[in-house]
Scaffold this motif. Structure first.
Motif, PDB file in Angstrom:
ATOM      1  N   GLU A  29       0.824  -1.203   0.000  1.00  0.00           N
ATOM      2  CA  GLU A  29       0.000   0.000   0.000  1.00  0.00           C
ATOM      3  C   GLU A  29       0.862   1.257   0.000  1.00  0.00           C
ATOM      4  OE1 GLU A  29      -3.807   1.916   2.424  1.00  0.00           O
ATOM      5  OE2 GLU A  29      -3.137  -0.122   2.838  1.00  0.00           O
ATOM      6  N   GLU A  30       1.961   1.221   0.733  1.00  0.00           N
ATOM      7  CA  GLU A  30       2.880   2.358   0.729  1.00  0.00           C
ATOM      8  C   GLU A  30       3.497   2.554  -0.653  1.00  0.00           C
ATOM      9  OE1 GLU A  30       5.648   1.418   3.797  1.00  0.00           O
ATOM     10  OE2 GLU A  30       4.346   2.138   5.437  1.00  0.00           O
ATOM     11  N   HIS A  31       3.762   1.462  -1.331  1.00  0.00           N
ATOM     12  CA  HIS A  31       4.309   1.529  -2.690  1.00  0.00           C
ATOM     13  C   HIS A  31       3.287   2.161  -3.642  1.00  0.00           C
ATOM     14  CE1 HIS A  31       5.908  -0.078  -6.563  1.00  0.00           C
ATOM     15  NE2 HIS A  31       7.066   0.110  -5.961  1.00  0.00           N
ATOM     16  N   PHE A  32       2.025   1.775  -3.490  1.00  0.00           N
ATOM     17  CA  PHE A  32       0.946   2.385  -4.276  1.00  0.00           C
ATOM     18  C   PHE A  32       0.924   3.904  -4.072  1.00  0.00           C
ATOM     19  CE2 PHE A  32      -3.356   4.117  -3.673  1.00  0.00           C
ATOM     20  CZ  PHE A  32      -3.817   4.093  -4.983  1.00  0.00           C
ATOM     21  N   TRP A  33       0.960   4.321  -2.808  1.00  0.00           N
ATOM     22  CA  TRP A  33       0.924   5.756  -2.512  1.00  0.00           C
ATOM     23  C   TRP A  33       2.176   6.466  -3.006  1.00  0.00           C
ATOM     24  CZ3 TRP A  33      -2.856   8.875  -1.707  1.00  0.00           C
ATOM     25  CH2 TRP A  33      -4.051   8.408  -1.146  1.00  0.00           C
ATOM     26  N   ARG A  34       3.290   5.751  -3.040  1.00  0.00           N
ATOM     27  CA  ARG A  34       4.513   6.372  -3.578  1.00  0.00           C
ATOM     28  C   ARG A  34       4.300   6.757  -5.040  1.00  0.00           C
ATOM     29  NH1 ARG A  34       7.065   9.662  -3.531  1.00  0.00           N
ATOM     30  NH2 ARG A  34       9.185   9.919  -4.285  1.00  0.00           N
ATOM     31  N   LEU A  35       3.674   5.882  -5.806  1.00  0.00           N
ATOM     32  CA  LEU A  35       3.388   6.189  -7.213  1.00  0.00           C
ATOM     33  C   LEU A  35       2.384   7.333  -7.328  1.00  0.00           C
ATOM     34  CD1 LEU A  35       3.133   2.624  -8.807  1.00  0.00           C
ATOM     35  CD2 LEU A  35       5.144   4.102  -8.601  1.00  0.00           C
ATOM     36  N   VAL A  36       1.325   7.270  -6.523  1.00  0.00           N
ATOM     37  CA  VAL A  36       0.280   8.299  -6.578  1.00  0.00           C
ATOM     38  C   VAL A  36       0.863   9.684  -6.302  1.00  0.00           C
ATOM     39  CG1 VAL A  36      -1.781   9.175  -5.390  1.00  0.00           C
ATOM     40  CG2 VAL A  36      -1.631   6.751  -6.022  1.00  0.00           C
ATOM     41  N   LYS A  37       1.681   9.769  -5.290  1.00  0.00           N
ATOM     42  CA  LYS A  37       2.197  11.072  -4.863  1.00  0.00           C
ATOM     43  C   LYS A  37       3.249  11.640  -5.821  1.00  0.00           C
ATOM     44  CE  LYS A  37      -0.007  11.754  -0.918  1.00  0.00           C
ATOM     45  NZ  LYS A  37      -0.788  12.974  -0.618  1.00  0.00           N
ATOM     46  N   THR A  38       3.736  10.824  -6.747  1.00  0.00           N
ATOM     47  CA  THR A  38       4.726  11.326  -7.699  1.00  0.00           C
ATOM     48  C   THR A  38       4.103  11.836  -8.989  1.00  0.00           C
ATOM     49  OG1 THR A  38       5.079   9.153  -8.733  1.00  0.00           O
ATOM     50  CG2 THR A  38       6.455   9.719  -6.822  1.00  0.00           C
ATOM     51  N   VAL A  39       2.796  11.724  -9.130  1.00  0.00           N
ATOM     52  CA  VAL A  39       2.146  12.226 -10.340  1.00  0.00           C
ATOM     53  C   VAL A  39       2.283  13.746 -10.396  1.00  0.00           C
ATOM     54  CG1 VAL A  39      -0.076  12.507 -11.532  1.00  0.00           C
ATOM     55  CG2 VAL A  39       0.506  10.319 -10.445  1.00  0.00           C
ATOM     56  N   LYS A  40       2.746  14.232 -11.527  1.00  0.00           N
ATOM     57  CA  LYS A  40       2.914  15.675 -11.733  1.00  0.00           C
ATOM     58  C   LYS A  40       2.207  16.059 -13.027  1.00  0.00           C
ATOM     59  CE  LYS A  40       7.528  15.678  -9.604  1.00  0.00           C
ATOM     60  NZ  LYS A  40       8.968  15.928  -9.863  1.00  0.00           N
ATOM     61  N   PHE A  41       1.259  16.956 -12.921  1.00  0.00           N
ATOM     62  CA  PHE A  41       0.557  17.442 -14.095  1.00  0.00           C
ATOM     63  C   PHE A  41       1.264  18.683 -14.628  1.00  0.00           C
ATOM     64  CE2 PHE A  41      -2.806  15.193 -11.776  1.00  0.00           C
ATOM     65  CZ  PHE A  41      -3.308  14.380 -12.780  1.00  0.00           C
ATOM     66  N   ASP A  42       1.678  18.634 -15.876  1.00  0.00           N
ATOM     67  CA  ASP A  42       2.152  19.802 -16.632  1.00  0.00           C
ATOM     68  C   ASP A  42       3.488  20.380 -16.204  1.00  0.00           C
ATOM     69  OD1 ASP A  42      -1.106  21.273 -17.226  1.00  0.00           O
ATOM     70  OD2 ASP A  42       0.043  19.909 -18.437  1.00  0.00           O
ATOM     71  N   ASP A  43       3.905  20.223 -14.960  1.00  0.00           N
ATOM     72  CA  ASP A  43       5.100  20.928 -14.492  1.00  0.00           C
ATOM     73  C   ASP A  43       6.322  20.594 -15.331  1.00  0.00           C
ATOM     74  OD1 ASP A  43       3.544  21.981 -12.555  1.00  0.00           O
ATOM     75  OD2 ASP A  43       4.260  20.690 -10.942  1.00  0.00           O
ATOM     76  N   TRP A  44       6.477  19.296 -15.621  1.00  0.00           N
ATOM     77  CA  TRP A  44       7.642  18.865 -16.416  1.00  0.00           C
ATOM     78  C   TRP A  44       7.611  19.513 -17.790  1.00  0.00           C
ATOM     79  CZ3 TRP A  44       8.433  16.538 -21.044  1.00  0.00           C
ATOM     80  CH2 TRP A  44       9.638  15.880 -21.258  1.00  0.00           C
ATOM     81  N   PHE A  45       6.453  19.486 -18.431  1.00  0.00           N
ATOM     82  CA  PHE A  45       6.342  19.975 -19.797  1.00  0.00           C
ATOM     83  C   PHE A  45       6.592  21.474 -19.874  1.00  0.00           C
ATOM     84  CE2 PHE A  45       3.752  21.624 -23.336  1.00  0.00           C
ATOM     85  CZ  PHE A  45       4.357  20.947 -24.381  1.00  0.00           C
ATOM     86  N   CYS A  46       6.049  22.197 -18.921  1.00  0.00           N
ATOM     87  CA  CYS A  46       6.115  23.655 -18.999  1.00  0.00           C
ATOM     88  C   CYS A  46       7.428  24.218 -18.465  1.00  0.00           C
ATOM     89  CB  CYS A  46       4.953  24.265 -18.217  1.00  0.00           C
ATOM     90  SG  CYS A  46       3.331  23.852 -18.888  1.00  0.00           S
ATOM     91  N   TYR A  47       7.947  23.575 -17.429  1.00  0.00           N
ATOM     92  CA  TYR A  47       9.043  24.240 -16.732  1.00  0.00           C
ATOM     93  C   TYR A  47      10.291  23.390 -16.532  1.00  0.00           C
ATOM     94  CZ  TYR A  47       4.936  26.958 -15.508  1.00  0.00           C
ATOM     95  OH  TYR A  47       3.784  27.664 -15.563  1.00  0.00           O
ATOM     96  N   GLY A  48      10.102  22.069 -16.397  1.00  0.00           N
ATOM     97  CA  GLY A  48      11.198  21.312 -15.818  1.00  0.00           C
ATOM     98  C   GLY A  48      12.205  20.724 -16.773  1.00  0.00           C
ATOM     99  N   LYS A  49      11.833  20.470 -18.041  1.00  0.00           N
ATOM    100  CA  LYS A  49      12.737  19.733 -18.917  1.00  0.00           C
ATOM    101  C   LYS A  49      12.862  20.385 -20.294  1.00  0.00           C
ATOM    102  CE  LYS A  49      13.728  16.224 -16.191  1.00  0.00           C
ATOM    103  NZ  LYS A  49      15.076  15.828 -15.827  1.00  0.00           N
ATOM    104  N   GLY A  50      12.944  21.662 -20.326  1.00  0.00           N
ATOM    105  CA  GLY A  50      13.197  22.304 -21.606  1.00  0.00           C
ATOM    106  C   GLY A  50      11.985  22.361 -22.501  1.00  0.00           C
ATOM    107  N   ASN A  51      10.829  22.738 -21.952  1.00  0.00           N
ATOM    108  CA  ASN A  51       9.607  22.915 -22.740  1.00  0.00           C
ATOM    109  C   ASN A  51       9.215  21.664 -23.502  1.00  0.00           C
ATOM    110  OD1 ASN A  51       9.233  25.610 -21.969  1.00  0.00           O
ATOM    111  ND2 ASN A  51      10.724  26.297 -23.476  1.00  0.00           N
ATOM    112  N   GLY A  52       9.328  20.539 -22.822  1.00  0.00           N
ATOM    113  CA  GLY A  52       8.772  19.310 -23.377  1.00  0.00           C
ATOM    114  C   GLY A  52       9.685  18.545 -24.307  1.00  0.00           C
ATOM    115  N   VAL A  53      10.936  18.959 -24.490  1.00  0.00           N
ATOM    116  CA  VAL A  53      11.853  18.238 -25.350  1.00  0.00           C
ATOM    117  C   VAL A  53      12.478  17.126 -24.535  1.00  0.00           C
ATOM    118  CG1 VAL A  53      13.941  18.360 -26.747  1.00  0.00           C
ATOM    119  CG2 VAL A  53      12.326  20.289 -26.703  1.00  0.00           C
TER     120      VAL A  53
END
Length: 244
Positions: A216-240
């Motif tokens: 169950e803790e492993h399940f929550w580890r995956l759930v809590k790592t979901v990131k909407f949009d942040d990577w695409f917009c800011y974190g990795k060079g505008n989605g490249v």
């Protein structure tokens, strides 16, 4: 060696929503990954199945672990990311997407030491209400209980768990399948990701001892790592994507 995974469940396909009007071109898409780079000798890569498997590798942000035992997976909608266990591989025949607003995936792995198989099915939607998404999840999993609701600064979480049984034909004993259900709603948009995390004994003729608290803790580890949009917009060079 890549291991095939067979999660015996009443949900053999992710039935959280119909995919009518699906374009064949949107199924099993390989996008802009440089294949000449992607098929380097396996000796140059991590030995983890998530990196060794070519199809799974096309979804990874990097061949370096995001944290110990996990890689960051960025799907082809470019709307969110989630961690994938190092031992897991994506099912190429299962993956589907419709434009940038609907997607389903399945990744799975086997822990041979504990004789337990794991599978995580996900469905992403952009535009549906959280209520309609929960209704679909509830209906297709035949979930009878109430969801636990929690939230943080960026997300609303709905959580439930249940036990189902499969098999039982021809006098054979039924086999329990344990499922954790999660729905992650982005507070800043209409994006939602629903997850079904299941586990059962790999070899039904032998017993398996599951540490349910750890799982169950492993399940929550995956759930809590979901990131909407942040990577695409800011974190990795505008989605490249980083090629590796």
């Amino acid at each position: 060696m890549k291991k095939k995974y067979a999660l015996c469940s009443i949900v053999t396909t992710l039935l959280l929503g119909a995919c009518t009007g699906m374009n064949k071109a949107d199924k099993n898409i390989n996008r802009t990954i440089d294949k000449a780079v992607a098929i380097q000798a396996d000796g140059e890569r991590s030995a983890h199945p998530a990196v060794q498997d070519y199809y799974t590798r096309t979804f990874l942000v990097s061949d370096r672990e995001a944290e110990k035992g996990f890689y960051e997976m960025r799907t082809w909608t470019d709307a969110y990311s989630i961690l994938i266990p190092a031992e897991a591989t994506l099912d190429e025949t299962y993956y589907m997407k419709r434009g940038q607003s609907w997607e389903q995936f399945l990744f799975s792995w086997i822990d041979e030491e504990t004789n337990i198989s794991y599978g995580v099915q996900g469905q992403f939607e952009d535009g549906s209400s959280e209520e309609s998404g929960l209704r679909r999840l509830t209906r297709y999993m035949n979930f009878k209980d109430e969801y636990e609701k929690s939230e943080d600064d960026h997300h609303i979480y709905y959580y439930g768990k249940l036990i189902t049984e499969v098999g039982g034909k021809d006098g054979k004993e039924k086999v329990p399948v344990y499922s954790y259900l999660g729905s992650i709603k982005d507070k800043g948009s209409s994006k939602t990701l629903s997850l079904i995390y299941e586990h059962n004994c790999s070899d039904w003729t032998n017993t398996c001892e599951a540490d349910t608290k750890e799982i169950e803790e492993h399940f929550w580890r995956l759930v809590k790592t979901v990131k909407f949009d942040d990577w695409f917009c800011y974190g990795k060079g505008n989605g490249v994507r980083e090629k590796f």
